[in-house]
Design an enzyme around this catalytic site. Structure first.
Site, PDB file in Angstrom:
ATOM      1  N   HIS A   1      62.072  31.817  65.754  1.00 32.57           N
ATOM      2  CA  HIS A   1      61.048  31.108  66.518  1.00 32.57           C
ATOM      3  C   HIS A   1      60.637  31.949  67.723  1.00 32.57           C
ATOM      4  O   HIS A   1      61.512  32.519  68.369  1.00 32.57           O
ATOM      5  CB  HIS A   1      61.603  29.770  66.997  1.00 32.57           C
ATOM      6  CG  HIS A   1      60.657  29.050  67.914  1.00 32.57           C
ATOM      7  ND1 HIS A   1      59.542  28.384  67.436  1.00 32.57           N
ATOM      8  CD2 HIS A   1      60.643  28.906  69.270  1.00 32.57           C
ATOM      9  CE1 HIS A   1      58.889  27.864  68.461  1.00 32.57           C
ATOM     10  NE2 HIS A   1      59.530  28.160  69.580  1.00 32.57           N
TER      11      HIS A   1
ATOM     12  N   VAL B   1      22.706  36.038  39.241  1.00 31.35           N
ATOM     13  CA  VAL B   1      21.693  37.067  39.492  1.00 31.35           C
ATOM     14  C   VAL B   1      21.033  37.464  38.173  1.00 31.35           C
ATOM     15  O   VAL B   1      21.710  37.756  37.184  1.00 31.35           O
ATOM     16  CB  VAL B   1      22.336  38.286  40.182  1.00 31.35           C
ATOM     17  CG1 VAL B   1      21.343  39.431  40.313  1.00 31.35           C
ATOM     18  CG2 VAL B   1      22.858  37.878  41.560  1.00 31.35           C
TER      19      VAL B   1
ATOM     20  N   LYS C   1      41.022  48.394  53.893  1.00 29.65           N
ATOM     21  CA  LYS C   1      41.825  47.779  54.953  1.00 29.65           C
ATOM     22  C   LYS C   1      41.575  48.459  56.301  1.00 29.65           C
ATOM     23  O   LYS C   1      41.637  47.811  57.351  1.00 29.65           O
ATOM     24  CB  LYS C   1      43.312  47.824  54.589  1.00 29.65           C
ATOM     25  CG  LYS C   1      43.794  46.545  53.934  1.00 29.65           C
ATOM     26  CD  LYS C   1      43.480  46.435  52.459  1.00 29.65           C
ATOM     27  CE  LYS C   1      42.376  45.532  52.070  1.00 29.65           C
ATOM     28  NZ  LYS C   1      42.097  45.552  50.614  1.00 29.65           N
TER      29      LYS C   1
ATOM     30  N   GLY D   1      33.561  42.696  39.429  1.00 29.35           N
ATOM     31  CA  GLY D   1      34.761  42.971  38.650  1.00 29.35           C
ATOM     32  C   GLY D   1      34.886  44.444  38.328  1.00 29.35           C
ATOM     33  O   GLY D   1      34.005  45.253  38.644  1.00 29.35           O
TER      34      GLY D   1
HETATM   35  P1  FAD Z   1      43.745  53.929  39.728  1.00 30.20           P
HETATM   36  O1  FAD Z   1      44.156  53.711  41.137  1.00 30.20           O
HETATM   37  O2  FAD Z   1      42.347  53.616  39.354  1.00 30.20           O
HETATM   38  O3  FAD Z   1      44.114  55.412  39.373  1.00 30.20           O
HETATM   39  C1  FAD Z   1      43.821  55.985  38.149  1.00 30.20           C
HETATM   40  C2  FAD Z   1      43.770  57.478  38.325  1.00 30.20           C
HETATM   41  O4  FAD Z   1      43.682  58.078  37.049  1.00 30.20           O
HETATM   42  C3  FAD Z   1      42.550  57.959  39.098  1.00 30.20           C
HETATM   43  O5  FAD Z   1      42.959  58.834  40.115  1.00 30.20           O
HETATM   44  C4  FAD Z   1      41.706  58.671  38.052  1.00 30.20           C
HETATM   45  O6  FAD Z   1      40.969  59.764  38.581  1.00 30.20           O
HETATM   46  C5  FAD Z   1      42.782  59.148  37.097  1.00 30.20           C
HETATM   47  N1  FAD Z   1      42.319  59.377  35.731  1.00 30.20           N
HETATM   48  C6  FAD Z   1      41.620  58.524  34.938  1.00 30.20           C
HETATM   49  N2  FAD Z   1      41.435  59.070  33.721  1.00 30.20           N
HETATM   50  C7  FAD Z   1      42.035  60.291  33.755  1.00 30.20           C
HETATM   51  C8  FAD Z   1      42.176  61.340  32.805  1.00 30.20           C
HETATM   52  N3  FAD Z   1      41.673  61.238  31.586  1.00 30.20           N
HETATM   53  N4  FAD Z   1      42.831  62.446  33.184  1.00 30.20           N
HETATM   54  C9  FAD Z   1      43.347  62.583  34.430  1.00 30.20           C
HETATM   55  N5  FAD Z   1      43.240  61.627  35.365  1.00 30.20           N
HETATM   56  C10 FAD Z   1      42.602  60.493  35.024  1.00 30.20           C
HETATM   57  N6  FAD Z   1      44.764  46.322  45.071  1.00 30.20           N
HETATM   58  C11 FAD Z   1      45.747  45.817  45.839  1.00 30.20           C
HETATM   59  O7  FAD Z   1      46.855  45.583  45.348  1.00 30.20           O
HETATM   60  N7  FAD Z   1      45.538  45.548  47.163  1.00 30.20           N
HETATM   61  C12 FAD Z   1      44.348  45.785  47.757  1.00 30.20           C
HETATM   62  O8  FAD Z   1      44.192  45.519  48.950  1.00 30.20           O
HETATM   63  C13 FAD Z   1      43.302  46.316  46.976  1.00 30.20           C
HETATM   64  N8  FAD Z   1      42.088  46.569  47.527  1.00 30.20           N
HETATM   65  C14 FAD Z   1      41.104  47.139  46.752  1.00 30.20           C
HETATM   66  C15 FAD Z   1      39.872  47.376  47.353  1.00 30.20           C
HETATM   67  C16 FAD Z   1      38.852  47.915  46.605  1.00 30.20           C
HETATM   68  C17 FAD Z   1      37.513  48.192  47.258  1.00 30.20           C
HETATM   69  C18 FAD Z   1      39.074  48.256  45.240  1.00 30.20           C
HETATM   70  C19 FAD Z   1      37.980  48.897  44.426  1.00 30.20           C
HETATM   71  C20 FAD Z   1      40.293  48.007  44.645  1.00 30.20           C
HETATM   72  C21 FAD Z   1      41.329  47.430  45.394  1.00 30.20           C
HETATM   73  N9  FAD Z   1      42.567  47.131  44.837  1.00 30.20           N
HETATM   74  C22 FAD Z   1      43.553  46.576  45.607  1.00 30.20           C
HETATM   75  C23 FAD Z   1      42.857  47.413  43.431  1.00 30.20           C
HETATM   76  C24 FAD Z   1      43.680  48.702  43.301  1.00 30.20           C
HETATM   77  O9  FAD Z   1      42.978  49.768  43.903  1.00 30.20           O
HETATM   78  C25 FAD Z   1      43.951  48.994  41.833  1.00 30.20           C
HETATM   79  O10 FAD Z   1      44.543  47.859  41.223  1.00 30.20           O
HETATM   80  C26 FAD Z   1      44.909  50.162  41.697  1.00 30.20           C
HETATM   81  O11 FAD Z   1      44.375  51.328  42.290  1.00 30.20           O
HETATM   82  C27 FAD Z   1      45.214  50.442  40.211  1.00 30.20           C
HETATM   83  O12 FAD Z   1      46.085  51.516  40.113  1.00 30.20           O
HETATM   84  P2  FAD Z   1      46.112  52.442  38.794  1.00 30.20           P
HETATM   85  O13 FAD Z   1      47.126  53.492  39.079  1.00 30.20           O
HETATM   86  O14 FAD Z   1      46.261  51.599  37.607  1.00 30.20           O
HETATM   87  O15 FAD Z   1      44.657  53.076  38.697  1.00 30.20           O
HETATM   88  P1  NAD Z   2      36.596  39.790  40.953  1.00 30.28           P
HETATM   89  O1  NAD Z   2      36.861  39.561  39.532  1.00 30.28           O
HETATM   90  O2  NAD Z   2      37.633  39.451  41.965  1.00 30.28           O
HETATM   91  O3  NAD Z   2      35.283  38.978  41.387  1.00 30.28           O
HETATM   92  C1  NAD Z   2      34.034  39.164  40.785  1.00 30.28           C
HETATM   93  C2  NAD Z   2      33.186  37.929  41.025  1.00 30.28           C
HETATM   94  O4  NAD Z   2      31.859  38.220  40.629  1.00 30.28           O
HETATM   95  C3  NAD Z   2      33.653  36.731  40.217  1.00 30.28           C
HETATM   96  O5  NAD Z   2      33.825  35.627  41.077  1.00 30.28           O
HETATM   97  C4  NAD Z   2      32.511  36.527  39.226  1.00 30.28           C
HETATM   98  O6  NAD Z   2      32.317  35.161  38.883  1.00 30.28           O
HETATM   99  C5  NAD Z   2      31.324  37.078  39.988  1.00 30.28           C
HETATM  100  N1  NAD Z   2      30.206  37.503  39.128  1.00 30.28           N
HETATM  101  C6  NAD Z   2      30.278  38.188  37.954  1.00 30.28           C
HETATM  102  N2  NAD Z   2      29.015  38.415  37.472  1.00 30.28           N
HETATM  103  C7  NAD Z   2      28.150  37.862  38.362  1.00 30.28           C
HETATM  104  C8  NAD Z   2      26.716  37.760  38.435  1.00 30.28           C
HETATM  105  N3  NAD Z   2      25.927  38.266  37.489  1.00 30.28           N
HETATM  106  N4  NAD Z   2      26.168  37.125  39.495  1.00 30.28           N
HETATM  107  C9  NAD Z   2      26.954  36.607  40.467  1.00 30.28           C
HETATM  108  N5  NAD Z   2      28.311  36.661  40.439  1.00 30.28           N
HETATM  109  C10 NAD Z   2      28.899  37.278  39.410  1.00 30.28           C
HETATM  110  O7  NAD Z   2      36.156  41.322  41.072  1.00 30.28           O
HETATM  111  P2  NAD Z   2      35.965  42.265  42.312  1.00 30.28           P
HETATM  112  O8  NAD Z   2      35.825  41.499  43.572  1.00 30.28           O
HETATM  113  O9  NAD Z   2      34.894  43.206  41.910  1.00 30.28           O
HETATM  114  O10 NAD Z   2      37.344  43.032  42.343  1.00 30.28           O
HETATM  115  C11 NAD Z   2      37.778  43.815  41.217  1.00 30.28           C
HETATM  116  C12 NAD Z   2      39.258  43.909  41.169  1.00 30.28           C
HETATM  117  O11 NAD Z   2      39.763  44.669  42.254  1.00 30.28           O
HETATM  118  C13 NAD Z   2      39.908  42.549  41.227  1.00 30.28           C
HETATM  119  O12 NAD Z   2      40.493  42.305  39.985  1.00 30.28           O
HETATM  120  C14 NAD Z   2      40.951  42.638  42.276  1.00 30.28           C
HETATM  121  O13 NAD Z   2      42.213  42.320  41.750  1.00 30.28           O
HETATM  122  C15 NAD Z   2      40.950  44.077  42.746  1.00 30.28           C
HETATM  123  N6  NAD Z   2      40.938  44.050  44.221  1.00 30.28           N
HETATM  124  C16 NAD Z   2      42.020  43.565  44.873  1.00 30.28           C
HETATM  125  C17 NAD Z   2      42.001  43.476  46.244  1.00 30.28           C
HETATM  126  C18 NAD Z   2      43.189  42.923  46.954  1.00 30.28           C
HETATM  127  O14 NAD Z   2      44.236  42.817  46.342  1.00 30.28           O
HETATM  128  N7  NAD Z   2      43.074  42.574  48.224  1.00 30.28           N
HETATM  129  C19 NAD Z   2      40.892  43.879  46.952  1.00 30.28           C
HETATM  130  C20 NAD Z   2      39.802  44.345  46.255  1.00 30.28           C
HETATM  131  C21 NAD Z   2      39.848  44.440  44.885  1.00 30.28           C
END
Ligand code: FAD
Ligand code: NAD
Length: 479
Positions: free
Chosen positions: A451, A245, A58, A278
């Site tokens: 508004h 791909v 963000k 994903g």
């Molecule tokens: P995580 O945030 O993955 O945290 C898990 C933690 O557990 C990590 O710190 C890891 O190091 C730790 N851990 C794992 N195994 C162990 C172990 N054995 N011992 C000790 N520690 C361990 N979601 C949104 O809602 N809004 C968004 O805008 C958004 N944007 C995203 C953008 C990107 C690029 C990505 C990749 C994800 C985004 N997400 C977003 C998804 C969001 O980040 C995840 O859904 C969220 O972080 C999940 O929370 P969690 O606590 O389940 O796991």
């Molecule tokens: P996603 O599941 O949203 O999208 C992955 C896309 O890749 C799908 O549309 C799928 O059809 C496509 N795909 C898969 N294999 C492919 C291939 N071989 N060739 C071409 N296309 C292919 O996954 P993401 O964008 O990687 O995000 C992962 C997770 O992180 C999501 O579940 C999302 O909830 C979370 N996330 C959330 C936010 C947010 O809330 N704003 C932002 C980023 C990530």
């Protein structure tokens, strides 16, 4: 003898740290184990969300959007900004500072709430024991009446596009580019692909998004997805649907990607490639053999509606269990299980979890799409309102998009709200509350909105459900 806790949480992402804090607030002796470690050997809290997910993405989305506004939109408002340029390194440094402040803030919150933070890799070794291996390889076993696994998720890798540092990257690598690539390939038109594709497209990359599916954003209402696709295309994102791909080859500083589409085999060359197809649960090694906790073939820990695993004292939450991979879903589950462990009644409404894609304009939704409702055999009525007819949207220079409400034709109950428009992520909270409170579309229509606000579009969409929108001519409703 190591300390004994009422609850030990494994993982300090938004699921785990929130759960540990809530447990402490409920009077429980709580600890959280986190393996993430900084370069200087300190534990890092906040998980994917704060470190390499929601927050850094963000920060880049906001900076790149402001850049586009300054470069292209200010002029419309009479602002002469001169020659606008982007210092990518400075943008990245700002993002890093935000991450550092927030992760440090979580450390303070844990301490302030009396949660014991344990650095190391946690493993559930019995129904009431967690073994922690620290950075020096030393192992300590802690007893706990309850355990919460919040281990999160990691990006999926696919065989056709193995990662190569700085060239073929996952979402984490795409948050680290130090300059704008000229030709950027993105695999996957999911949430990450659209958000990170937007960042770099705004900064000048030619972005091509290759998506295997034929449908664009199938989880979003059809009308909203169609408009979003059109808007992103207008911004320059070349989104190719039905493009699977099949392979890639790194040639010096470039990567050649092969894919198949309706026309056959295709090839494109990029300067950088982001693989965002994903995420998968990060549960390998988190549970010792024989503990009896069931996982599925993809590694998701099997839980019931209240996040109980197959072992009564062990819970699992967030990205490592079923449901959307969202930070706020993980946090809500964290609160729910802490409350249950503390002896309170708690549940979650999985039908009212909002989703936001932080493109410009934002796409936000909660509840059913019109298509989903119909496929479930529910008769629906809908109301939509375009931001082009909103005074505030005109003043904001943000007239693209629309708000749409899907209501049950018989009961008028709101089933879904889907929006594409500026601040859609803020506006959708109204839909969440409507679903939580079982509101009718009429309830929203009878509510007084300030508004001029973008939210008035939601009000008008609610009025439009009965064909009574004021600031547009209503389409005749079928009797
Ligand atoms: P995580 O945030 O993955 O945290 C898990 C933690 O557990 C990590 O710190 C890891 O190091 C730790 N851990 C794992 N195994 C162990 C172990 N054995 N011992 C000790 N520690 C361990 N979601 C949104 O809602 N809004 C968004 O805008 C958004 N944007 C995203 C953008 C990107 C690029 C990505 C990749 C994800 C985004 N997400 C977003 C998804 C969001 O980040 C995840 O859904 C969220 O972080 C999940 O929370 P969690 O606590 O389940 O796991
Ligand atoms: P996603 O599941 O949203 O999208 C992955 C896309 O890749 C799908 O549309 C799928 O059809 C496509 N795909 C898969 N294999 C492919 C291939 N071989 N060739 C071409 N296309 C292919 O996954 P993401 O964008 O990687 O995000 C992962 C997770 O992180 C999501 O579940 C999302 O909830 C979370 N996330 C959330 C936010 C947010 O809330 N704003 C932002 C980023 C990530």
């Amino acid at each position: 003898m190591a300390d004994k806790f009422d609850v030990i949480v494994i993982g300090a992402g938004p699921g785990g740290y929130v759960s540990a804090i809530r447990a402490a607030q409920m009077g429980l002796k709580a600890a959280v184990v986190e393996k993430w470690i900084s370069e200087d050997g300190k534990p890092v809290f906040g998980g994917t969300c704060l470190n390499v997910g929601c927050i850094p993405s963000k920060a880049l989305l906001e900076a790149s959007h402001k850049f586009v506004e300054a470069k292209h939109d200010f002029d419309d408002m009479g602002i002469q900004a001169g020659d606008v340029s982007m210092d990518v390194k400075k943008m990245m440094a700002r993002k890093d500072t935000i991450v550092k402040n927030l992760t440090g803030g979580v450390a303070g919150l844990l301490k302030g709430n009396g949660v014991t933070a344990i650095q190391g890799t946690g493993k559930v070794v019995s129904s009431k024991q967690v073994e922690v291996t620290d950075q020096d390889g030393k192992t300590t076993t802690y007893d706990a009446d309850n355990i919460v696994v919040a281990a999160g998720s990691v990006p999926v890798e696919i065989p056709p596009t193995p990662l190569k540092e700085g060239l073929v990257v996952d979402s984490t690598g795409a948050l680290e580019f130090q300059e704008t690539p000229k030709r950027l390939g993105v695999i996957g038109a999911g949430i990450i692909g659209l958000e990170l594709g937007s960042v770099w497209s705004r900064l000048g990359s030619e972005v091509t998004v290759l998506e295997a599916m034929d449908d664009f954003l199938p989880m979003v209402d059809g009308a909203i997805a169609k408009e979003t696709q059109k808007l992103l295309k207008k911004q320059g994102l070349d989104i190719r649907l039905g493009a699977r791909v099949t392979g890639s080859e790194v040639k010096g500083e470039e990567v050649v990607v092969k894919y198949t589409d309706a026309k056959g085999e295709q090839e494109m060359t990029f300067d950088k490639l982001i693989v965002c197809v994903g995420r998968k649960p990060y549960t390998q090694g988190v549970i010792a053999d024989g503990v009896g906790i069931e996982t599925d073939e993809r590694g998701f820990i099997h839980v019931d509606d209240q996040c109980r695993t197959s072992v009564p004292s062990v819970y699992a939450i967030g990205d490592c269990v079923r449901g959307p991979m969202l930070a706020h879903k993980a946090s809500e589950e964290g609160v729910m299980v802490a409350d249950i462990i503390a002896g309170h009644k708690a549940e979650m409404n999985y039908d009212a979890i909002p989703n936001v894609i932080y493109t410009f304009p934002e796409v936000a939704w909660v509840g059913l799409t019109e298509q989903e409702a119909k496929s479930k055999g529910i008769e629906v009525k809908t109301g939509s309102f375009p931001f082009a007819a909103s005074g505030r949207a005109m003043a904001n220079n943000a007239t693209e998009g629309q708000a749409k409400i899907i209501a049950d034709a018989e009961t008028d109950r709101v089933l879904g709200m889907h929006i594409v428009g500026q601040h859609a992520g803020e506006m959708v909270a109204q839909g969440v509350i409507a679903l939580e409170f079982g509101s009718s579309a009429e309830d929203l229509a009878l509510t007084c909105y300030a508004h001029p606000t973008m939210s008035e579009a939601v009000h008008e969409a609610a009025l439009a459900v009965e064909g009574h929108a004021i600031h547009m001519v209503n389409r005749k409703k079928k009797k």
